[in-house]
Design a protein around this motif. Structure first.
Motif, PDB file in Angstrom:
ATOM      1  N   TYR A 163     -33.533 -25.582  15.395  1.00 13.38           N
ATOM      2  CA  TYR A 163     -34.980 -25.557  15.575  1.00 13.38           C
ATOM      3  C   TYR A 163     -35.292 -24.915  16.920  1.00 13.38           C
ATOM      4  O   TYR A 163     -34.471 -24.913  17.834  1.00 13.38           O
ATOM      5  CB  TYR A 163     -35.587 -26.963  15.474  1.00 13.38           C
ATOM      6  N   LYS A 164     -36.493 -24.344  17.003  1.00 12.03           N
ATOM      7  CA  LYS A 164     -36.899 -23.636  18.213  1.00 12.03           C
ATOM      8  C   LYS A 164     -37.732 -24.548  19.086  1.00 12.03           C
ATOM      9  O   LYS A 164     -38.673 -25.198  18.616  1.00 12.03           O
ATOM     10  CB  LYS A 164     -37.693 -22.379  17.842  1.00 12.03           C
ATOM     11  N   SER A 165     -37.381 -24.593  20.373  1.00  9.83           N
ATOM     12  CA  SER A 165     -38.103 -25.446  21.307  1.00  9.83           C
ATOM     13  C   SER A 165     -37.956 -24.900  22.720  1.00  9.83           C
ATOM     14  O   SER A 165     -36.841 -24.608  23.168  1.00  9.83           O
ATOM     15  CB  SER A 165     -37.556 -26.883  21.237  1.00  9.83           C
ATOM     16  N   ASN A 166     -39.106 -24.733  23.412  1.00  7.98           N
ATOM     17  CA  ASN A 166     -39.118 -24.291  24.810  1.00  7.98           C
ATOM     18  C   ASN A 166     -38.355 -22.984  25.034  1.00  7.98           C
ATOM     19  O   ASN A 166     -37.664 -22.815  26.043  1.00  7.98           O
ATOM     20  CB  ASN A 166     -38.545 -25.383  25.729  1.00  7.98           C
ATOM     21  N   GLY A 167     -38.454 -22.061  24.073  1.00  9.34           N
ATOM     22  CA  GLY A 167     -37.804 -20.770  24.228  1.00  9.34           C
ATOM     23  C   GLY A 167     -36.332 -20.756  23.884  1.00  9.34           C
ATOM     24  O   GLY A 167     -35.647 -19.759  24.137  1.00  9.34           O
ATOM     25  N   TYR A 168     -35.834 -21.850  23.307  1.00  4.58           N
ATOM     26  CA  TYR A 168     -34.432 -21.935  22.903  1.00  4.58           C
ATOM     27  C   TYR A 168     -34.334 -22.169  21.398  1.00  4.58           C
ATOM     28  O   TYR A 168     -35.252 -22.706  20.780  1.00  4.58           O
ATOM     29  CB  TYR A 168     -33.720 -23.107  23.590  1.00  4.58           C
ATOM     30  N   ILE A 169     -33.181 -21.778  20.846  1.00  5.67           N
ATOM     31  CA  ILE A 169     -32.801 -22.215  19.512  1.00  5.67           C
ATOM     32  C   ILE A 169     -31.720 -23.271  19.702  1.00  5.67           C
ATOM     33  O   ILE A 169     -30.685 -23.005  20.311  1.00  5.67           O
ATOM     34  CB  ILE A 169     -32.260 -21.055  18.655  1.00  5.67           C
ATOM     35  N   GLN A 170     -31.973 -24.463  19.204  1.00  8.73           N
ATOM     36  CA  GLN A 170     -31.016 -25.549  19.379  1.00  8.73           C
ATOM     37  C   GLN A 170     -30.338 -25.872  18.047  1.00  8.73           C
ATOM     38  O   GLN A 170     -31.010 -26.103  17.045  1.00  8.73           O
ATOM     39  CB  GLN A 170     -31.726 -26.794  19.916  1.00  8.73           C
ATOM     40  N   ILE A 171     -29.009 -25.857  18.053  1.00 12.26           N
ATOM     41  CA  ILE A 171     -28.225 -26.201  16.870  1.00 12.26           C
ATOM     42  C   ILE A 171     -27.782 -27.650  16.992  1.00 12.26           C
ATOM     43  O   ILE A 171     -27.130 -28.029  17.969  1.00 12.26           O
ATOM     44  CB  ILE A 171     -27.001 -25.273  16.725  1.00 12.26           C
ATOM     45  N   VAL A 172     -28.156 -28.459  16.004  1.00 14.12           N
ATOM     46  CA  VAL A 172     -27.853 -29.888  16.042  1.00 14.12           C
ATOM     47  C   VAL A 172     -27.405 -30.354  14.657  1.00 14.12           C
ATOM     48  O   VAL A 172     -27.696 -29.689  13.650  1.00 14.12           O
ATOM     49  CB  VAL A 172     -29.087 -30.708  16.478  1.00 14.12           C
ATOM     50  N   PRO A 173     -26.734 -31.484  14.569  1.00 14.11           N
ATOM     51  CA  PRO A 173     -26.447 -32.069  13.246  1.00 14.11           C
ATOM     52  C   PRO A 173     -27.751 -32.402  12.538  1.00 14.11           C
ATOM     53  O   PRO A 173     -28.689 -32.890  13.167  1.00 14.11           O
ATOM     54  CB  PRO A 173     -25.652 -33.340  13.596  1.00 14.11           C
ATOM     55  N   ASN A 174     -27.824 -32.137  11.233  1.00 11.78           N
ATOM     56  CA  ASN A 174     -29.092 -32.385  10.538  1.00 11.78           C
ATOM     57  C   ASN A 174     -29.460 -33.866  10.490  1.00 11.78           C
ATOM     58  O   ASN A 174     -30.623 -34.204  10.291  1.00 11.78           O
ATOM     59  CB  ASN A 174     -29.081 -31.788   9.122  1.00 11.78           C
ATOM     60  N   ARG A 175     -28.491 -34.755  10.698  1.00  2.09           N
ATOM     61  CA  ARG A 175     -28.805 -36.190  10.725  1.00  2.09           C
ATOM     62  C   ARG A 175     -29.646 -36.570  11.943  1.00  2.09           C
ATOM     63  O   ARG A 175     -30.228 -37.653  11.987  1.00  2.09           O
ATOM     64  CB  ARG A 175     -27.515 -37.018  10.696  1.00  2.09           C
ATOM     65  N   GLU A 176     -29.689 -35.668  12.940  1.00  2.00           N
ATOM     66  CA  GLU A 176     -30.477 -35.950  14.138  1.00  2.00           C
ATOM     67  C   GLU A 176     -31.862 -35.296  14.092  1.00  2.00           C
ATOM     68  O   GLU A 176     -32.678 -35.510  14.987  1.00  2.00           O
ATOM     69  CB  GLU A 176     -29.726 -35.451  15.383  1.00  2.00           C
ATOM     70  N   ALA A 177     -32.135 -34.522  13.052  1.00  2.00           N
ATOM     71  CA  ALA A 177     -33.373 -33.748  12.994  1.00  2.00           C
ATOM     72  C   ALA A 177     -34.606 -34.649  13.040  1.00  2.00           C
ATOM     73  O   ALA A 177     -35.614 -34.311  13.654  1.00  2.00           O
ATOM     74  CB  ALA A 177     -33.387 -32.893  11.734  1.00  2.00           C
ATOM     75  N   ARG A 178     -34.540 -35.800  12.398  1.00  2.00           N
ATOM     76  CA  ARG A 178     -35.734 -36.653  12.326  1.00  2.00           C
ATOM     77  C   ARG A 178     -36.122 -37.248  13.673  1.00  2.00           C
ATOM     78  O   ARG A 178     -37.246 -37.742  13.839  1.00  2.00           O
ATOM     79  CB  ARG A 178     -35.519 -37.784  11.315  1.00  2.00           C
ATOM     80  N   ASN A 179     -35.205 -37.195  14.637  1.00  2.00           N
ATOM     81  CA  ASN A 179     -35.513 -37.735  15.961  1.00  2.00           C
ATOM     82  C   ASN A 179     -35.950 -36.661  16.949  1.00  2.00           C
ATOM     83  O   ASN A 179     -36.179 -36.961  18.125  1.00  2.00           O
ATOM     84  CB  ASN A 179     -34.272 -38.448  16.528  1.00  2.00           C
ATOM     85  N   LEU A 180     -36.069 -35.417  16.481  1.00  2.00           N
ATOM     86  CA  LEU A 180     -36.368 -34.307  17.379  1.00  2.00           C
ATOM     87  C   LEU A 180     -37.803 -33.820  17.184  1.00  2.00           C
ATOM     88  O   LEU A 180     -38.482 -34.199  16.228  1.00  2.00           O
ATOM     89  CB  LEU A 180     -35.377 -33.162  17.118  1.00  2.00           C
ATOM     90  N   SER A 181     -38.241 -32.980  18.091  1.00  2.00           N
ATOM     91  CA  SER A 181     -39.616 -32.470  18.036  1.00  2.00           C
ATOM     92  C   SER A 181     -39.720 -31.277  17.092  1.00  2.00           C
ATOM     93  O   SER A 181     -40.072 -30.170  17.492  1.00  2.00           O
ATOM     94  CB  SER A 181     -40.085 -32.069  19.436  1.00  2.00           C
TER      95      SER A 181
END
Length: 206
Positions: free
Chosen positions: A93-111
């Motif tokens: 997901y894109k945030s603050n000018g970055y693309i952040q790669i994370v486990p999809n299980r953590e997606a619900r806790n992110l902005s």
């Protein structure tokens, strides 16, 4: 003899024409690119993604490999990038000018983005949405659609507003919406949802 000669010449000409046509068709048809799946280091993937999307890429875990297709071939679209990540249990997901790669299980806790009307989203992009029902009770619908949402997604009910809060890929949310629409199509009238019982307050300690 003359007749045989004419037949042979005609046959030879026809074969030569067919061969020429096949060669011309193969020359004009685009070559199909062969896709190969190979293990890719996450750091190498992040470096390549920075070239593709012209943005710095951050990864939550700097070690490990995932299966990826044609990393060294033509650039992938961002939609294809998300799809391949999702197959390996990751998302971006894109945030603050970055693309952040994370486990999809953590997606619900992110902005991750909240779905807005008249705005397009990618099929495998994680989003937050609120689904309202017109005739069915959201609390009852919850039990039906819960199996459609993966464990790492989020699905909760807001009974007072008769709504469902969901965090999942945009594509899967569209499927959930279609199921809710089908459920309500079979209802002749609005359900009586009633009011949820409030927990009685505990007596104060003396």
């Amino acid at each position: 003899m003359l007749f045989l000669t004419v037949v042979l010449l005609t046959t030879t000409s026809a074969l030569a024409a067919d061969t020429s046509n096949e060669q011309s068709q193969s020359a004009t048809e685009p070559k199909k690119e062969k896709y190969t799946i190979a293990p890719v280091e996450l750091l190498d993937l992040a470096t390549q993604a920075e070239r593709w999307f012209k943005m710095p890429v951050l990864i939550a875990n700097h070690t490990g490999t995932i299966a990826f297709t044609n990393l060294s071939k033509a650039p992938l679209s961002y939609s294809q990038f998300l799809t391949q990540l999702n197959l390996s249990g990751l998302t971006a997901y894109k945030s603050n000018g970055y693309i952040q790669i994370v486990p999809n299980r953590e997606a619900r806790n992110l902005s991750i983005p909240f779905v807005e009307k008249h705005k397009s989203y990618l099929e495998d992009e994680y989003v937050t949405d609120v689904l309202t029902t017109e005739k069915a009770c959201a609390a009852r619908v919850l039990a039906v659609i819960r199996p459609l949402v993966p464990q790492y997604g989020l699905l909760s009910v807001y009974e007072e507003g008769n709504a469902l809060i969901i965090v999942d890929t945009y594509g899967n949310i569209q499927r959930v919406k279609a199921v809710i629409k089908a459920i309500e199509a079979n209802l002749d009238e609005k359900e009586d949802c009633g009011k949820s019982k409030k927990t009685e307050a505990l007596p104060e300690k003396k």
